[in-house]
Structure formats: structure tokens, C-alpha cells
Write an enzyme that holds these catalytic residues in place. Sequence first.
Site, PDB file in Angstrom:
ATOM      1  N   HIS A  83       0.836  -1.200   0.000  1.00 43.43           N
ATOM      2  CA  HIS A  83       0.000   0.000   0.000  1.00 43.43           C
ATOM      3  C   HIS A  83       0.870   1.249   0.000  1.00 43.43           C
ATOM      4  CE1 HIS A  83       0.581   0.695   4.415  1.00 43.43           C
ATOM      5  NE2 HIS A  83       0.617  -0.631   4.468  1.00 43.43           N
ATOM      6  N   ASP A 132      -0.616   4.257   0.830  1.00 40.43           N
ATOM      7  CA  ASP A 132      -1.171   5.174   1.822  1.00 40.43           C
ATOM      8  C   ASP A 132      -0.521   4.973   3.180  1.00 40.43           C
ATOM      9  OD1 ASP A 132      -2.477   2.659   1.925  1.00 40.43           O
ATOM     10  OD2 ASP A 132      -4.177   3.513   3.017  1.00 40.43           O
ATOM     11  N   ASP A 183       6.299   1.546   7.300  1.00 45.76           N
ATOM     12  CA  ASP A 183       4.998   1.008   6.887  1.00 45.76           C
ATOM     13  C   ASP A 183       4.392   1.840   5.766  1.00 45.76           C
ATOM     14  OD1 ASP A 183       2.657  -0.450   6.873  1.00 45.76           O
ATOM     15  OD2 ASP A 183       1.853   0.436   8.695  1.00 45.76           O
ATOM     16  N   GLU A 203      -5.312   0.746   2.252  1.00 48.94           N
ATOM     17  CA  GLU A 203      -5.048  -0.326   3.206  1.00 48.94           C
ATOM     18  C   GLU A 203      -5.188   0.185   4.633  1.00 48.94           C
ATOM     19  OE1 GLU A 203      -2.968  -3.175   5.836  1.00 48.94           O
ATOM     20  OE2 GLU A 203      -2.596  -1.040   5.578  1.00 48.94           O
ATOM     21  N   GLU A 204      -4.724   1.415   4.858  1.00 51.28           N
ATOM     22  CA  GLU A 204      -4.808   1.987   6.201  1.00 51.28           C
ATOM     23  C   GLU A 204      -6.199   2.535   6.497  1.00 51.28           C
ATOM     24  OE1 GLU A 204      -2.640   1.418   8.192  1.00 51.28           O
ATOM     25  OE2 GLU A 204      -0.617   1.513   7.342  1.00 51.28           O
ATOM     26  N   GLU A 252       4.373  -5.843   4.208  1.00 55.47           N
ATOM     27  CA  GLU A 252       4.117  -5.328   5.562  1.00 55.47           C
ATOM     28  C   GLU A 252       5.357  -5.494   6.443  1.00 55.47           C
ATOM     29  OE1 GLU A 252       1.666  -3.685   6.800  1.00 55.47           O
ATOM     30  OE2 GLU A 252       0.273  -3.833   5.119  1.00 55.47           O
ATOM     31  N   HIS A 269       3.219   3.552  12.686  1.00 51.92           N
ATOM     32  CA  HIS A 269       2.100   4.380  13.151  1.00 51.92           C
ATOM     33  C   HIS A 269       2.495   5.319  14.284  1.00 51.92           C
ATOM     34  CE1 HIS A 269      -1.306   1.611  11.409  1.00 51.92           C
ATOM     35  NE2 HIS A 269      -0.247   1.669  10.618  1.00 51.92           N
TER      36      HIS A 269
END
Length: 390
Positions: free
Chosen positions: A71, A73, A104, A138-139, A167, A353
Amino acid sequence: MSATLRLAEQLIALPSVTPEDGGCIPLINSHLEPLGFKCEVIDLGPENFRVRNLWAKKAGSSGHTLAFAGHTDVVPTGPLQKWTSDPFTPTHRDGKLFGRGASDMKTSLAAMVVATQEFYQECPEPALGIAFLLTSDEEGPALDGTVRICDMLQQRHETPDFCIVGEPTSVKQSGDMIKNGRRGSLSGKLIVKGIQGHIAYPQLADNPVHRAAPALAELASMVWDEGNQFFPPTSWQISNVQAGTGATNVIPGEMVIDFNFRFCTESTEATLKQRLTDVLIKHQLKFEIEWTLGGLPFLTTPGTLVKAVQEAILEVTGLNTELSTTGGTSDGRFIAQTCPQVIELGPPNATIHKIDEHVALADIEPLKNIYKKVLLNLNQACARQHGKTP
């Protein structure tokens, strides 16, 4: 500066807070198209939440394909003033690359692209086909991203044979852990009905909290399954409980309980629903349940892909990688419904995150080399299977 680091920095510099792609897919396409990839950019979703997806593919002579999935995003930055440096200005400090998405998963995307470039330099006419399945959803809700592209590929009979999701799976250094499966996620909103009344006259009311407590205690102590050699046992957890009007002298008329199963391949969505409902009926509750299936569990047992990845990690890093199915869900849950062999492999995940997200510079090039070696290993396997010399 290596090509991988350069591309990782370019991707981090593109603000792509979900569902925005921020220009990441066009940048990646500019690297893939010169290699001969057919790149399909597919925008999906409502106008106010547009999701950008990419399906890029270059066939090999064997007819078998490995897809790199991921991903573009990223999650929101959080308070900018708490970042040591701007989250979308890639910055080096103490041997680390800082920026939102560094771990990530923009470093993984860069490593996948550069590994592919180097693979074609060594194998200009390979047996193995390569594809990229990327999304900017995805997020976020994950409704108009990978799941939709997988449906499209299934309708076109174009599903890959192998898939590596980028990931961040590692713990201390790139390659020390890979995910060969993930638990399923099944959530529920349980509404237990009662009768509201004055707390001084409980005989005129029916307290749903009191009624539900024995059932909840039984559910909390239940053994749903024993797990297996790849998965821990299925777990059931309450995440939220709401009841009452806010007044201290009112018996509530209903109680709302949010819960979640993280379940392994020893249980199914249907059996978990039935067993939970049976307990509620046993305790004579009046109830409603709204169910949400976040994803089914998937498992890739040791075989062609796992072997190719294990051997690549051992050669590049000297590590005997650990197979794991712990953690949350990923888009692998969608891909595994049509692709028989799916694993997740990426850099360490300690800062994902978080404020000041980063990846160690020493983890970047080994990750690229692992991806390239996996391609070489699978190419040899495909060539042998089809009686060709790689």
C-alpha cells in the site's frame, strides 16, 4: 546513496495519507514501465474518497507469477509539533531514515521495485512472471483497494501463484520474522434488551447489565479452540461496554457490548457465531447482534514460496527466519482467497504508526537483496518445473 534508499526517500516525500496516493503509483510506474510492465491504474470508490490502485504485470515463460503487494497510503501524522523533523521530509539521524511510511511501508515498496530491476538485469528472459498489486486503501476502510482488485483478477483468471506482501514483519532486523498466515477477525455489536426503571424499584424493571454478566463471564472463560502448530488459540475480547442514561438512579433499558474474535483456522465464522449465540440463549437473554467479518484467517504452509523466502533470508542475512501468524490483519487476507501461497515480509515494525516513524538504514539494502534472491529462487524453481535452464 543506493537506488533503494533514493526511491524510499522519494516515496516518503509524497504525502499520501489514506486514501490519498500522493503520486506514489505514478512514480513507481515510471520505474516499471521501462522494464516492460503493463501498468493498469484503477481508481475506485466515491468521489469524496477516491482510491488509487495499481495492477502491473510482466509475464514469464513458465506462466507462473509472483505478485509484490502493498500500500502507498500511510496513517495520519498526529501532532506535527511532536515530530523531531517534518514527517514528509525524509531525514537521516543516528543511522536511521525518518518519515511517515518509512517502515509502513514505503521502504518495502522501494525495495520491491529495485529488486525487480536488478532481477531483470540478471535474468532478461525469466521463467517467472512478476506483478505489482498496490493500493492507497489499506490503512483506511479497505473497501475499494486490494479486495476489489482481487475480485477483478479472479474474474479475469489472472490471479498470481505466489505473493509477498511488504508489511513490516521483522522484529530486530530485516528478515528475522515473516508472516506465513494471519488470524481472522470477526467483530460483533451485542445489544442486550432490558426494561428501564427507577433504581429504587428494581422489581418494576429488568436490568440488562445484571442479566448479561453471567453470560459474559462464561464467554470470557470459554476455550474456543486449541490453536495448532502455526496459530495460537482463538481469542474473544470485549472492547467497549455501554449502558445507562448517565443518571445514578436509573436502571438502563439496554446494554451495548462491542467484542472481537481473533480466530485461527481451527474455527470458522459460522461455528463461532453459533457457539456465542448458544450461550446467550442459554442465559435467556433478549438480544440482537450485528456481525462484521473483518477477514478470514489464512495460512501458507511450508512449500515453494516459504522455502524460497527462507533460503533467501539465510543467504543474505545468515538468519534462520521465524515463521509467525501473530499480529493484526493485512491485505494478505484478501489476496489469500485467490492466491495459494502468500507471505508477508518487510522491515522491523517497532515504530509503525508512531511519531518519528523510522527504519534503520542498515535494514534497507538487505531487504532489497532478500526480495531479489526470492525472485531468483522462484525463477529457478519455475524453470526446473518446466524443464528449462534458468
